[in-house]
Scaffold this active site. Sequence first.
Site, mmCIF file in Angstrom:
data_model
loop_
_atom_site.group_PDB
_atom_site.id
_atom_site.type_symbol
_atom_site.label_atom_id
_atom_site.label_comp_id
_atom_site.label_asym_id
_atom_site.label_seq_id
_atom_site.Cartn_x
_atom_site.Cartn_y
_atom_site.Cartn_z
ATOM 1 N N ASP A 159 0.837 -1.198 0.000
ATOM 2 C CA ASP A 159 0.000 0.000 0.000
ATOM 3 C C ASP A 159 0.877 1.255 0.000
ATOM 4 O OD1 ASP A 159 -2.514 -1.590 0.486
ATOM 5 O OD2 ASP A 159 -1.375 -2.093 2.278
ATOM 6 N N HIS A 187 -4.727 -3.297 6.604
ATOM 7 C CA HIS A 187 -4.517 -3.564 5.177
ATOM 8 C C HIS A 187 -5.858 -4.000 4.588
ATOM 9 C CE1 HIS A 187 -3.120 -5.045 1.375
ATOM 10 N NE2 HIS A 187 -3.619 -6.226 1.642
#
Length: 328
Positions: A159, A187
Amino acid sequence: PVSPAVVTVTGAAGQIGYALLFRIASGQLLGPDTPVRLRMLEIPPAVKAAEGVAMELDDCAFPLLDGIDITDDATAAFDGVNVALLVGARPRTAGMERGDLLSANGGIFGPQGAAINAGAADDVRVLVVGNPANTNAFIAAAHAPDVPADRFTAMTRLDHNRALAQLRQRTGAAIDDIRRVTIWGNHSATQYPDLTQATIGGRSALGVVDDQAWVRDTFIPTVAKRGAAIIEARGASSAASAANAAVDHVHTWVHGTPEGDWTSAGVVSRGEYGVPEGLVSSFPVTASGGAFTVVPDLELDEFSRARIDASVAELVEEREAVRALGLV
Ligand code: NAX
């Protein structure tokens, strides 16, 4: 000569495994001075495929690859392990409720945590990639009471790298000039990719971008939903970029962050920024001396506070569900 590091990869016959193992064996994980002994853990039906991958690893004739072991037994897989990359997980399939997903993964990550507790080397470092990564790391850590909690981490580096890439695309900046980007929280789609502290060539990234609507309505959702966009385009989930992020995560953990910069990682909270102690949440972290430290004392504006709280609330829910199921 340096003695080989034992690196265990679970789910070694999967797509991420296929992109990851060759990078580890070539020396990109631990550096050019550290020979590697690879351990591949798979479930019995995938052991044969893992053996095929091992044949290809042999055929690369990597100078640093000291040997390969393939097993379907977690105790053997984690005996003496220095770096454990927990990639194999139970994916969500159609009609599966969250409780079923957490149960199935609890059945994997609980015993793996216990096997790490029983046999890992004193310096073991664990990275959980398999989803739900934060909560799987929470479960594994809960089953490893003798291993310091700060050795269990979950991957949000993909990410983080996705955020860097979006910022480069928007501004034309070189990646190395972009600093202090943060992924906060889980996440998952609730994660908060945060540019409020970020700089580009020493200037405020928000100042360089100069478009709050882009940050809120394009940047944040693009980063948070990038995984789904990859599946839509490729017909399969991110694999090489996920493997790359796993290599980055461990490399940074061992070799440190550059002066003046930080990265993002899911680490066990000690209560920083109001995140309940014990949860595995992504934070801005520096690495030095082989350990991650959460960056202290950042000022959070109201928007950031609300976004972090929302993602952490999801982590709390996952923890409560895992407790209710008796998985920790
Ligand atoms: P694959 O389905 O290709 O491979 C998973 C492998 O794990 C399979 O070979 C399977 O046999 C094995 N496995 C299942 N249970 C196991 C167990 N108990 N012990 C050992 N091996 C076991 O999935 P892949 O695309 O490689 O993705 C792996 C995991 O990474 C998934 O959970 C996925 O959701 C997660 N991801 C996490 C990311 C992150 O940023 N944290 C990004 C990429 C990826 O989506």
